[in-house]
Design an enzyme around this catalytic site. Sequence first.
Site, PDB file in Angstrom:
ATOM      1  N   CYS A   2       0.831  -1.184   0.000  1.00 32.63           N
ATOM      2  CA  CYS A   2       0.000   0.000   0.000  1.00 32.63           C
ATOM      3  C   CYS A   2       0.878   1.252   0.000  1.00 32.63           C
ATOM      4  CB  CYS A   2      -0.952   0.078   1.189  1.00 32.63           C
ATOM      5  SG  CYS A   2      -2.067  -1.306   1.292  1.00 32.63           S
ATOM      6  N   ARG A  27       3.875  -0.224  -4.825  1.00 27.66           N
ATOM      7  CA  ARG A  27       3.655  -0.762  -3.485  1.00 27.66           C
ATOM      8  C   ARG A  27       2.370  -1.569  -3.377  1.00 27.66           C
ATOM      9  NH1 ARG A  27       6.846   1.591   0.230  1.00 27.66           N
ATOM     10  NH2 ARG A  27       5.453   0.896   1.865  1.00 27.66           N
ATOM     11  N   TRP A  74      -2.758  -2.781  -1.669  1.00 27.62           N
ATOM     12  CA  TRP A  74      -2.450  -4.197  -1.850  1.00 27.62           C
ATOM     13  C   TRP A  74      -3.272  -4.905  -0.790  1.00 27.62           C
ATOM     14  CZ3 TRP A  74      -0.429  -8.323   0.942  1.00 27.62           C
ATOM     15  CH2 TRP A  74       0.011  -9.417   0.188  1.00 27.62           C
ATOM     16  N   ASN A 100      -1.676   1.972   5.673  1.00 30.10           N
ATOM     17  CA  ASN A 100      -0.789   0.935   5.162  1.00 30.10           C
ATOM     18  C   ASN A 100      -0.415   0.067   6.351  1.00 30.10           C
ATOM     19  OD1 ASN A 100       1.278  -0.569   4.014  1.00 30.10           O
ATOM     20  ND2 ASN A 100       2.778   1.090   4.167  1.00 30.10           N
ATOM     21  N   GLY A 101      -0.687  -1.245   6.272  1.00 35.29           N
ATOM     22  CA  GLY A 101      -0.331  -2.130   7.384  1.00 35.29           C
ATOM     23  C   GLY A 101      -1.504  -2.985   7.791  1.00 35.29           C
ATOM     24  N   GLU A 484      17.614 -17.705  -7.714  1.00 33.57           N
ATOM     25  CA  GLU A 484      17.176 -16.352  -8.058  1.00 33.57           C
ATOM     26  C   GLU A 484      16.584 -16.328  -9.474  1.00 33.57           C
ATOM     27  OE1 GLU A 484      16.344 -13.679  -6.920  1.00 33.57           O
ATOM     28  OE2 GLU A 484      16.615 -12.173  -8.465  1.00 33.57           O
ATOM     29  N   LYS A 488      12.695 -15.158 -10.514  1.00 32.33           N
ATOM     30  CA  LYS A 488      12.406 -14.077 -11.475  1.00 32.33           C
ATOM     31  C   LYS A 488      11.388 -14.530 -12.505  1.00 32.33           C
ATOM     32  CE  LYS A 488      13.609 -11.535  -9.941  1.00 32.33           C
ATOM     33  NZ  LYS A 488      14.146 -10.886  -8.787  1.00 32.33           N
ATOM     34  N   GLU A 491       7.866 -14.872 -10.932  1.00 32.93           N
ATOM     35  CA  GLU A 491       7.131 -13.677 -10.520  1.00 32.93           C
ATOM     36  C   GLU A 491       6.693 -12.786 -11.675  1.00 32.93           C
ATOM     37  OE1 GLU A 491      10.953 -11.352  -8.522  1.00 32.93           O
ATOM     38  OE2 GLU A 491       9.008 -11.125  -7.625  1.00 32.93           O
ATOM     39  N   HIS A 507      17.255 -37.644  -7.164  1.00 30.16           N
ATOM     40  CA  HIS A 507      16.595 -38.096  -5.931  1.00 30.16           C
ATOM     41  C   HIS A 507      15.099 -37.803  -5.963  1.00 30.16           C
ATOM     42  CE1 HIS A 507      20.416 -39.189  -4.197  1.00 30.16           C
ATOM     43  NE2 HIS A 507      20.895 -38.023  -4.635  1.00 30.16           N
ATOM     44  N   LYS A 607       5.859  -4.377  -4.057  1.00 31.67           N
ATOM     45  CA  LYS A 607       7.300  -4.176  -3.958  1.00 31.67           C
ATOM     46  C   LYS A 607       7.799  -4.312  -2.530  1.00 31.67           C
ATOM     47  CE  LYS A 607      11.335  -3.022  -5.574  1.00 31.67           C
ATOM     48  NZ  LYS A 607      12.030  -4.104  -6.291  1.00 31.67           N
TER      49      LYS A 607
HETATM   50  O1  M6R Z   1      12.836  -5.112   0.131  1.00 35.66           O
HETATM   51  P1  M6R Z   1      13.382  -6.469   0.392  1.00 35.66           P
HETATM   52  O2  M6R Z   1      14.686  -6.708  -0.282  1.00 35.66           O
HETATM   53  O3  M6R Z   1      13.471  -6.807   1.858  1.00 35.66           O
HETATM   54  O4  M6R Z   1      12.339  -7.459  -0.260  1.00 35.66           O
HETATM   55  C1  M6R Z   1      12.468  -8.841  -0.135  1.00 35.66           C
HETATM   56  C2  M6R Z   1      11.551  -9.553  -1.092  1.00 35.66           C
HETATM   57  O5  M6R Z   1      10.226  -9.221  -0.853  1.00 35.66           O
HETATM   58  C3  M6R Z   1      11.880  -9.209  -2.555  1.00 35.66           C
HETATM   59  O6  M6R Z   1      13.208  -9.507  -2.867  1.00 35.66           O
HETATM   60  C4  M6R Z   1      10.954  -9.989  -3.510  1.00 35.66           C
HETATM   61  O7  M6R Z   1      11.228 -11.353  -3.448  1.00 35.66           O
HETATM   62  C5  M6R Z   1      11.109  -9.442  -4.922  1.00 35.66           C
HETATM   63  N1  M6R Z   1       9.832  -9.318  -5.533  1.00 35.66           N
HETATM   64  C6  M6R Z   1      11.964 -10.315  -5.775  1.00 35.66           C
HETATM   65  O8  M6R Z   1      12.056  -9.879  -7.077  1.00 35.66           O
END
Ligand code: M6R
Length: 612
Positions: A2, A27, A74, A100-101, A484, A488, A491, A507, A607
């Site tokens: 948010c 956000r 969000w 927000n929260g 990683e 990517k 997501e 395995h 984000k």
């Molecule tokens: O702001 P942060 O680095 O603490 O965020 C951690 C994760 O939420 C963040 O890396 C998330 O996995 C991203 N969407 C990855 O691309």
Amino acid sequence: MCGIVGYVGKNQAPSILLNGLEKLEYRGYDSAGIAVHDGVNINFLKAKGRLENLKKLYEENPITGTLGIGHTRWATHGAPSDVNAHPHVSDDNIIGVVHNGIIENYMEIKEELLAKGYNFKSETDTETVTYLIDDNYKNGMSFEDAVFSAVDRIEGAYAFGIICRDEPGKLIAVRKGAPLIIGKGEGENFIASDIPAILHHTREVYFLEDNEIAVITENTVDIYNKDRQPVHRDIFHVTWDIEAAEKNGFAHFMLKEIHEQPRIVRETILKRMPEDKNFVDLDDIKLGKEELDNIDRIYIVACGTAYYAGLVGKYLIEKICRIPVVSDVASEFRYKDPILDERTLLIVVSQSGETADTLEALRIAKKHNARVLAIVNAVGSSIAREADDVFYILAGPEIAVASTKAYSAQVAAMYILTAHIALTLGKISEKEFEEIRDEMYQLPSKIEYILQKENEEKRLAAKYKDVHNVFYIGRGLDYMVSQEGSLKLKEIAYLHSEAYAAGELKHGPIAMIDDNSLVIAIATQNDIIEKTISNIKEVRARGAKTIVITMEGNKMINSEVADDIFYIPKTLDILAPVLANIPNQLFAYYVALNLGTDIDKPRNLAKSVTVE
Ligand code: M6R
């Protein structure tokens, strides 16, 4: 999660709020709304979906006024809908709130308010706060007291922007566990969840701390602690430019941020490893010989991409410095009663510096007197402020939800820390240090070189866009990069993909491999490359198509092993992750582009994850 924005001044609030929300949409983006005071009354507009919908609604039904609050959501409590969108405004439009929260005890407060006759329209926890303040106000409290008293009652993590029908020149901001800044202008003031939302208007910022409430008019900003005592806060001057938070001609923020990596990695490395010094300059970070001798145990804790960057750190510190390191995702770490004491170093990694689980991990460690070093991007964020020491990566604002440039800078930070610890503890000689450092200086131009081969990844993405299962495999550091890479693709392309340590395939997971599978193998680690090649051959024999990412000059990877090969420039094995990850970023980006997903704002994500 948010985004909040607020304005009080002489200019028309709606356009300021809508422009601010545009910068905060990363956000959360399932609905948005604004509430504006026209001098007599509070009017509000709310719309499900992207900000565009709210803008259209505003064009059709313009509202005016010089005080207002805005929100991009969000969803946590209640599905995305017009009615669940913020602001939540009480009957007779007396109190308007953006939040927000999460309010943890909202059910119990809601029961009381229902008994008093309040009629709830939404499923949100926020509406409870609106009515609680409204109830206090109707019982004779001033606007400020009504807010203070409500804040005393509620539990959870929150940032609020609040306005009152009877106070047409006053905005109240509250913060506990969710970010909120105040922008100081000339005859106008702002609040926002993040700096880009107000950077067009001012560079002078106050960071609100947890449990603080600010009463803001066009000419004044008064900050109070929870005992209602005035608090002095220094102004922070923002030095970076708004362009840093704009697309600059790229189709997406993600692509722009991928292309920023050579510069960012260069700056992060040169700041700590200047060419005129043959040691790491940690500046005011207290991690010298004395502190290191007092450390028995290191944890590296983070979420998502930051966690995967942390895995590279764990691998390097153990391999080179010979210190045992435990890596954990923050959401697990915080609940497992970890072994922590004053001889523990907790390294938390976070781009935003606001991730709720990571922040809580930090707090738990501090409660047990452990030392906390934060590797953070967002200057002045909660994690940065609460850690004992901060290692700022120099990535600038990262807007795309999928983290790219922050990962590269976090991994660079891991190289720097490892080199520092190893040199300080005598685990590497000065000569070895110089060899690593000199090769690190080459990384930016090598990233540049990979980016020049972007079209190769574009071609691969088009070729494999219809696959349904993608497996990323690797061994050692290559496995860290695989994880990683897989995240990517998931997501932003919404494609099913998994990362496996290559040796684990047989395995179990190999049962899933068939001729509809794509395996992306990372094969950069020379000491184990032959083992990885055997694993690639095993999946190929079962029908999988294979893309292999390896270093130039590697003759062992050929058409017997790979359908496609992507070469990264030669480097030290330990430095390969930052290079090998770039093709994965480009592949995910172009697959997503082919599939037509919303790359910068993928579905269901936000984000900054400020709820647990
Ligand atoms: O702001 P942060 O680095 O603490 O965020 C951690 C994760 O939420 C963040 O890396 C998330 O996995 C991203 N969407 C990855 O691309």
